[in-house]
Design a protein around this motif. Structure first.
Motif, PDB file in Angstrom:
ATOM      1  N   ARG A   4      22.393  21.925  27.879  1.00  0.00           N
ATOM      2  CA  ARG A   4      21.401  22.827  28.495  1.00  0.00           C
ATOM      3  C   ARG A   4      21.879  23.397  29.822  1.00  0.00           C
ATOM      4  O   ARG A   4      21.096  23.684  30.722  1.00  0.00           O
ATOM      5  CB  ARG A   4      20.045  22.143  28.695  1.00  0.00           C
ATOM      6  CG  ARG A   4      19.235  21.961  27.439  1.00  0.00           C
ATOM      7  CD  ARG A   4      19.609  20.737  26.681  1.00  0.00           C
ATOM      8  NE  ARG A   4      19.181  19.525  27.399  1.00  0.00           N
ATOM      9  CZ  ARG A   4      19.630  18.311  27.107  1.00  0.00           C
ATOM     10  NH1 ARG A   4      20.537  18.126  26.165  1.00  0.00           N
ATOM     11  NH2 ARG A   4      19.180  17.269  27.782  1.00  0.00           N
ATOM     12  N   VAL A   5      23.182  23.579  29.951  1.00  0.00           N
ATOM     13  CA  VAL A   5      23.747  24.173  31.159  1.00  0.00           C
ATOM     14  C   VAL A   5      23.845  25.684  31.015  1.00  0.00           C
ATOM     15  O   VAL A   5      23.442  26.433  31.907  1.00  0.00           O
ATOM     16  CB  VAL A   5      25.147  23.575  31.455  1.00  0.00           C
ATOM     17  CG1 VAL A   5      25.810  24.297  32.627  1.00  0.00           C
ATOM     18  CG2 VAL A   5      25.027  22.081  31.732  1.00  0.00           C
ATOM     19  N   ILE A   6      24.374  26.154  29.890  1.00  0.00           N
ATOM     20  CA  ILE A   6      24.584  27.584  29.671  1.00  0.00           C
ATOM     21  C   ILE A   6      24.015  28.000  28.328  1.00  0.00           C
ATOM     22  O   ILE A   6      23.744  27.169  27.448  1.00  0.00           O
ATOM     23  CB  ILE A   6      26.088  27.960  29.719  1.00  0.00           C
ATOM     24  CG1 ILE A   6      26.872  27.145  28.687  1.00  0.00           C
ATOM     25  CG2 ILE A   6      26.637  27.789  31.126  1.00  0.00           C
ATOM     26  CD1 ILE A   6      28.325  27.584  28.516  1.00  0.00           C
ATOM     27  N   CYS A   7      23.849  29.297  28.179  1.00  0.00           N
ATOM     28  CA  CYS A   7      23.504  29.913  26.897  1.00  0.00           C
ATOM     29  C   CYS A   7      24.056  31.336  26.950  1.00  0.00           C
ATOM     30  O   CYS A   7      24.831  31.678  27.843  1.00  0.00           O
ATOM     31  CB  CYS A   7      22.000  29.900  26.659  1.00  0.00           C
ATOM     32  SG  CYS A   7      21.043  30.862  27.855  1.00  0.00           S
ATOM     33  N   SER A   8      23.661  32.163  26.041  1.00  0.00           N
ATOM     34  CA  SER A   8      24.170  33.525  26.006  1.00  0.00           C
ATOM     35  C   SER A   8      23.666  34.350  27.181  1.00  0.00           C
ATOM     36  O   SER A   8      22.508  34.242  27.600  1.00  0.00           O
ATOM     37  CB  SER A   8      23.748  34.210  24.708  1.00  0.00           C
ATOM     38  OG  SER A   8      22.331  34.249  24.613  1.00  0.00           O
ATOM     39  N   GLY A   9      24.558  35.194  27.698  1.00  0.00           N
ATOM     40  CA  GLY A   9      24.172  36.237  28.633  1.00  0.00           C
ATOM     41  C   GLY A   9      24.172  37.575  27.917  1.00  0.00           C
ATOM     42  O   GLY A   9      24.351  37.642  26.692  1.00  0.00           O
ATOM     43  N   PRO A  10      23.988  38.673  28.624  1.00  0.00           N
ATOM     44  CA  PRO A  10      24.024  39.995  27.996  1.00  0.00           C
ATOM     45  C   PRO A  10      25.422  40.309  27.482  1.00  0.00           C
ATOM     46  O   PRO A  10      26.427  39.741  27.936  1.00  0.00           O
ATOM     47  CB  PRO A  10      23.640  40.949  29.139  1.00  0.00           C
ATOM     48  CG  PRO A  10      23.064  40.081  30.206  1.00  0.00           C
ATOM     49  CD  PRO A  10      23.700  38.740  30.061  1.00  0.00           C
ATOM     50  N   LEU A  11      25.483  41.221  26.521  1.00  0.00           N
ATOM     51  CA  LEU A  11      26.769  41.695  26.031  1.00  0.00           C
ATOM     52  C   LEU A  11      27.497  42.449  27.138  1.00  0.00           C
ATOM     53  O   LEU A  11      26.890  43.185  27.918  1.00  0.00           O
ATOM     54  CB  LEU A  11      26.583  42.605  24.822  1.00  0.00           C
ATOM     55  CG  LEU A  11      26.017  41.940  23.558  1.00  0.00           C
ATOM     56  CD1 LEU A  11      25.612  43.006  22.551  1.00  0.00           C
ATOM     57  CD2 LEU A  11      27.031  40.979  22.951  1.00  0.00           C
ATOM     58  N   HIS A  12      28.804  42.280  27.175  1.00  0.00           N
ATOM     59  CA  HIS A  12      29.667  43.036  28.099  1.00  0.00           C
ATOM     60  C   HIS A  12      30.561  43.901  27.225  1.00  0.00           C
ATOM     61  O   HIS A  12      31.619  43.485  26.781  1.00  0.00           O
ATOM     62  CB  HIS A  12      30.482  42.093  28.963  1.00  0.00           C
ATOM     63  CG  HIS A  12      31.386  42.784  29.940  1.00  0.00           C
ATOM     64  ND1 HIS A  12      30.905  43.486  31.029  1.00  0.00           N
ATOM     65  CD2 HIS A  12      32.731  42.896  29.999  1.00  0.00           C
ATOM     66  CE1 HIS A  12      31.919  43.993  31.707  1.00  0.00           C
ATOM     67  NE2 HIS A  12      33.037  43.655  31.093  1.00  0.00           N
ATOM     68  N   GLY A  13      30.088  45.114  26.924  1.00  0.00           N
ATOM     69  CA  GLY A  13      30.746  45.920  25.907  1.00  0.00           C
ATOM     70  C   GLY A  13      30.563  45.236  24.564  1.00  0.00           C
ATOM     71  O   GLY A  13      29.441  44.972  24.130  1.00  0.00           O
TER      72      GLY A  13
END
Length: 366
Positions: free
Chosen positions: A167-176
């Motif tokens: 539970r530290v990270i998950c998806s961020g927005p697409l970069h291209g």
């Protein structure tokens, strides 16, 4: 019920029937209905979500919703990537992560990832992506390399999976066209925790409501939980679920009115990992009651997609997209009549609309 009636009810609960049990308002509604939607192939998975929302949506619409955090992507079951909602991500991971870690234990050892090193990499990644500093996979690898930690190929993959499960990270927005990682607390600030019994009851109810009729072995495989866990979940779900025995197997589902007849023929161009395809193990045969898949000479080849007519697998498909058109290559496991061919054309048109370009169909027999 017999097996055909089970399949008829199931195609409705997974949101592909003429009258799905709920009307999904947006992508988050679809993902929440299932609890988790397999998304190891991102763009085909967004197509699976769009199919449940009717016409008019494009892949760009789904990308925008993903970028906005309407739904997220992380490793949570089996283990592979799944779409989950911000509201569900924390309690789902708290419930399933111990089991997925156990499934990953051999890979952790083989790649030299001990507990202390995994804790250190998770802390470094958390610091690096904090404050909305979303990083691509390559950027995470470069950051870890700067701290003297080799992070390439499979080893990098398991470092990232571990940080997701913790539970530290998950998806961020697409970069291209590239995916990024973000701090989970920043992408899902309202995510709640549930105690283990409440989480077991909720996941069990959610699975059988969205995938039923299905068996206890089906959900155990889908969720990575033990049969003992599933028995507890079924007990806790109480009147939210009911069951029926068919040919020696017990099928669970949410109670409700009779499912109306399927608009026939209804052709669905499903991605290979659609929940209707991969959501089962013990009762997967309900997709192939007449044995067409079992008889296909290329049955072991993983297709880009699966053609379903009404409730049954009837072929496979893949697409070739250019700037101004998309061609659907359909390999049929049996002859289609004229009505089925028209329905196939309609399904291809819907996929073309999703991609924002006209579609054409090429058919062949296996």
């Amino acid at each position: 019920m017999d097996e055909r009636e089970l399949a008829h009810r199931r195609v409705s609960t997974v949101g592909l029937g003429a009258a799905p049990p709920v009307r999904f308002g947006d992508a988050a509604g679809v993902v929440a209905w299932f609890g988790a939607v397999q998304s190891q192939d991102y763009h085909p998975a967004t197509w699976a979500v769009a199919q449940r929302l009717g016409g008019g949506l494009t892949d760009q619409d789904l990308d925008r919703a993903f970028d906005d955090g309407v739904f997220l992507r992380t490793h949570v079951l089996r283990p592979t990537w799944h779409f989950v909602t911000p509201a569900d991500i924390r309690w789902l991971l708290e419930l399933t992560a111990p089991r997925v870690h156990a499934l990953n234990a051999y890979a952790y050892r083989q790649t030299g990832l001990g507990a202390d090193l995994l804790t250190r990499t998770a802390d470094l990644i958390a610091d690096a992506v904090a404050g909305g500093n979303h990083l691509t996979r390559a950027q995470v690898a470069a950051m870890l390399d700067g701290h003297g930690i080799a992070a390439v190929r499979v080893r990098l993959g398991y470092i990232l999976i571990h940080a997701e499960l913790e539970r530290v990270i998950c998806s961020g927005p697409l970069h291209g066209k590239q995916h990024t990682y973000a701090l989970l607390d920043e992408r899902a600030p309202g995510a709640v925790s549930l105690d283990r019994e409440a989480a077991l009851a909720e996941l069990t109810r959610r699975y059988f409501t969205s995938h039923g009729p299905a068996t206890a072995k089906d959900i155990a495989w889908w969720s990575s939980l033990t049969m003992s866990d599933i028995a507890t979940g079924l007990s806790l779900a109480g009147d939210a679920l009911e069951s029926i025995d068919v040919d020696g197997a017990t099928y669970w589902f949410a109670p409700g009115p009779a499912v109306p007849p399927v608009r026939s023929p209804a052709v669905h161009l499903l991605q290979a990992y659609d929940e209707y395809i991969v959501g089962y193990t013990r009762s997967k045969h309900l997709l192939d009651i007449e044995g067409l898949v079992a008889a296909a000479p290329d049955q072991l080849a993983l297709p880009n997609g699966v053609i379903v007519v009404d409730t049954q697998v009837a072929g496979r498909w893949k697409r070739t997209a250019t700037a101004d058109a998309v061609t659907v290559h359909a390999v049929l496991y049996r002859p289609f009549d004229e009505a089925e061919l028209r329905a196939l054309e309609m399904a291809a048109d819907a996929h073309g609309e999703f991609l924002g370009r006209p579609a054409r169909v090429e058919t062949s027999r296996v």
